[in-house]
Design a protein around this motif. Structure first.
Motif, PDB file in Angstrom:
ATOM      1  N   PRO A  88      47.044 -35.531 118.667  1.00 38.79           N
ATOM      2  CA  PRO A  88      46.737 -36.414 117.530  1.00 38.79           C
ATOM      3  C   PRO A  88      45.250 -36.349 117.142  1.00 38.79           C
ATOM      4  N   GLU A  89      44.369 -36.229 118.120  1.00 40.28           N
ATOM      5  CA  GLU A  89      42.930 -36.140 117.801  1.00 40.28           C
ATOM      6  C   GLU A  89      42.600 -34.825 117.104  1.00 40.28           C
ATOM      7  N   LEU A  90      43.213 -33.736 117.559  1.00 47.49           N
ATOM      8  CA  LEU A  90      42.968 -32.439 116.909  1.00 47.49           C
ATOM      9  C   LEU A  90      43.478 -32.457 115.467  1.00 47.49           C
ATOM     10  N   LEU A  91      44.639 -33.090 115.272  1.00 50.47           N
ATOM     11  CA  LEU A  91      45.198 -33.189 113.917  1.00 50.47           C
ATOM     12  C   LEU A  91      44.308 -34.059 113.034  1.00 50.47           C
ATOM     13  N   ARG A  92      43.795 -35.126 113.591  1.00 53.34           N
ATOM     14  CA  ARG A  92      42.930 -36.041 112.833  1.00 53.34           C
ATOM     15  C   ARG A  92      41.635 -35.326 112.436  1.00 53.34           C
ATOM     16  N   ALA A  93      41.093 -34.550 113.363  1.00 49.80           N
ATOM     17  CA  ALA A  93      39.863 -33.803 113.066  1.00 49.80           C
ATOM     18  C   ALA A  93      40.120 -32.783 111.961  1.00 49.80           C
ATOM     19  N   ALA A  94      41.273 -32.121 112.036  1.00 54.79           N
ATOM     20  CA  ALA A  94      41.622 -31.136 111.000  1.00 54.79           C
ATOM     21  C   ALA A  94      41.787 -31.842 109.655  1.00 54.79           C
ATOM     22  N   GLU A  95      42.431 -32.997 109.667  1.00 52.89           N
ATOM     23  CA  GLU A  95      42.595 -33.789 108.432  1.00 52.89           C
ATOM     24  C   GLU A  95      41.215 -34.104 107.831  1.00 52.89           C
ATOM     25  N   HIS A  96      40.298 -34.535 108.682  1.00 51.25           N
ATOM     26  CA  HIS A  96      38.946 -34.891 108.217  1.00 51.25           C
ATOM     27  C   HIS A  96      38.226 -33.688 107.591  1.00 51.25           C
ATOM     28  N   ASN A  97      38.302 -32.555 108.258  1.00 52.54           N
ATOM     29  CA  ASN A  97      37.604 -31.361 107.736  1.00 52.54           C
ATOM     30  C   ASN A  97      38.208 -30.900 106.416  1.00 52.54           C
ATOM     31  N   GLU A  98      39.531 -30.952 106.337  1.00 48.11           N
ATOM     32  CA  GLU A  98      40.199 -30.561 105.091  1.00 48.11           C
ATOM     33  C   GLU A  98      39.791 -31.505 103.967  1.00 48.11           C
ATOM     34  N   HIS A  99      39.668 -32.780 104.295  1.00 42.85           N
ATOM     35  CA  HIS A  99      39.276 -33.747 103.266  1.00 42.85           C
ATOM     36  C   HIS A  99      37.883 -33.420 102.729  1.00 42.85           C
ATOM     37  N   GLU A 100      36.968 -33.109 103.622  1.00 41.78           N
ATOM     38  CA  GLU A 100      35.602 -32.785 103.168  1.00 41.78           C
ATOM     39  C   GLU A 100      35.598 -31.563 102.268  1.00 41.78           C
ATOM     40  N   GLU A 101      36.353 -30.543 102.656  1.00 36.01           N
ATOM     41  CA  GLU A 101      36.429 -29.338 101.809  1.00 36.01           C
ATOM     42  C   GLU A 101      36.985 -29.687 100.432  1.00 36.01           C
ATOM     43  N   TYR A 102      38.065 -30.436 100.441  1.00 32.58           N
ATOM     44  CA  TYR A 102      38.730 -30.773  99.178  1.00 32.58           C
ATOM     45  C   TYR A 102      37.861 -31.681  98.305  1.00 32.58           C
ATOM     46  N   ALA A 103      37.364 -32.766  98.918  1.00 36.51           N
ATOM     47  CA  ALA A 103      36.754 -33.812  98.085  1.00 36.51           C
ATOM     48  C   ALA A 103      35.288 -33.541  97.770  1.00 36.51           C
ATOM     49  N   ASP A 104      34.579 -32.875  98.675  1.00 31.33           N
ATOM     50  CA  ASP A 104      33.132 -32.721  98.479  1.00 31.33           C
ATOM     51  C   ASP A 104      32.717 -31.264  98.289  1.00 31.33           C
ATOM     52  N   VAL A 105      32.926 -30.479  99.340  1.00 34.41           N
ATOM     53  CA  VAL A 105      32.280 -29.166  99.407  1.00 34.41           C
ATOM     54  C   VAL A 105      32.732 -28.238  98.270  1.00 34.41           C
ATOM     55  N   TYR A 106      34.035 -28.062  98.121  1.00 34.00           N
ATOM     56  CA  TYR A 106      34.487 -27.089  97.113  1.00 34.00           C
ATOM     57  C   TYR A 106      34.337 -27.609  95.688  1.00 34.00           C
ATOM     58  N   GLN A 107      34.339 -28.926  95.515  1.00 34.48           N
ATOM     59  CA  GLN A 107      34.069 -29.453  94.163  1.00 34.48           C
ATOM     60  C   GLN A 107      32.631 -29.119  93.790  1.00 34.48           C
ATOM     61  N   ALA A 108      31.711 -29.333  94.736  1.00 38.07           N
ATOM     62  CA  ALA A 108      30.287 -29.051  94.460  1.00 38.07           C
ATOM     63  C   ALA A 108      30.070 -27.552  94.240  1.00 38.07           C
ATOM     64  N   PHE A 109      30.708 -26.726  95.062  1.00 44.33           N
ATOM     65  CA  PHE A 109      30.565 -25.266  94.901  1.00 44.33           C
ATOM     66  C   PHE A 109      31.140 -24.827  93.547  1.00 44.33           C
ATOM     67  N   GLY A 110      32.253 -25.431  93.164  1.00 49.08           N
ATOM     68  CA  GLY A 110      32.872 -25.103  91.880  1.00 49.08           C
ATOM     69  C   GLY A 110      31.954 -25.492  90.721  1.00 49.08           C
TER      70      GLY A 110
END
Ligand SMILES: [Fe+2]
Ligand SMILES: [Fe+2]
Length: 199
Positions: A88-110
């Protein structure tokens, strides 16, 4: 604004994205091994399935750097260490990283790519951001199900599929052993998550 690609921030962002996707692929492959060791074979499958998609993202970003073949791009960046002990912790960490990519990082790069006039790169960042959103939701849902012990159990009658032989079980829990192929419970997947099922 039109910018020379070799002097652009987009060139660096593509390399950051290539590095990030490459690492995500490895993190998920390693997490899949942890899941497998714990007998959670269908969770391992989800990690591997997602790892393959991260590889495809890496390849897409890398292909947009082709004009700079033979050169080296220097970047700095921050990358997560996720070696949590439980699934569950590994899944939660993956969820968090995916969220950052989706909501912040790739929007800014785009946005930067668009400003600099690299529309193909911009759309790759925006399109892949949407995929990461799907990854985020899937990892989050799995973390919720494992955390509440609902991956193999349900309050109502539900269905699970054995991913080894295809047997579909109806009840309030996945069987401990598949009655058809005798494979263990770790092969069962909540039927709602099964690939190629008919609508
Ligand atoms: Fe990705
Ligand atoms: Fe992802």
């Amino acid at each position: 604004m039109s910018v020379n690609f070799s002097e652009s921030r987009t060139k660096e962002n593509l390399m950051r994205a290539f590095a990030g996707e490459s690492q995500a692929r490895n993190r998920y492959t390693i997490a899949a091994e942890r899941a497998e060791e714990g007998g959670m074979l269908t969770i391992a499958d989800v990690f591997r399935y997602t790892a393959d998609q991260e590889r495809a993202h890496a390849e897409r970003f890398y292909s947009l750097l082709k004009d700079l073949s033979g050169e080296t791009v220097h970047i700095d960046g921050s990358y997560p260490i996720d070696q949590q002990d439980t699934l569950p912790e590994l899944l939660r960490a993956a969820e968090h990283n995916e969220h950052e990519e989706y909501a912040d990082v790739y929007q800014a790069f785009g946005d930067t790519a668009k400003e600099e006039g690299f529309l193909e790169a911009a759309s790759a960042f925006y399109q892949i951001a949407e995929i990461e959103h799907v990854h985020e939701k899937r990892f989050g849902a799995l973390a919720d199900m494992l955390g509440s012990n609902m991956y193999y159990h349900s309050e109502q009658v539900s269905r699970w599929m054995c991913t080894n032989c295809g047997y579909i079980h109806e009840g309030q829990a996945a069987p401990k052993v598949c009655p058809v192929c005798r494979h263990e419970q770790g092969y069962f997947l909540p039927y709602a998550m099964a690939c190629y099922k008919l609508p």
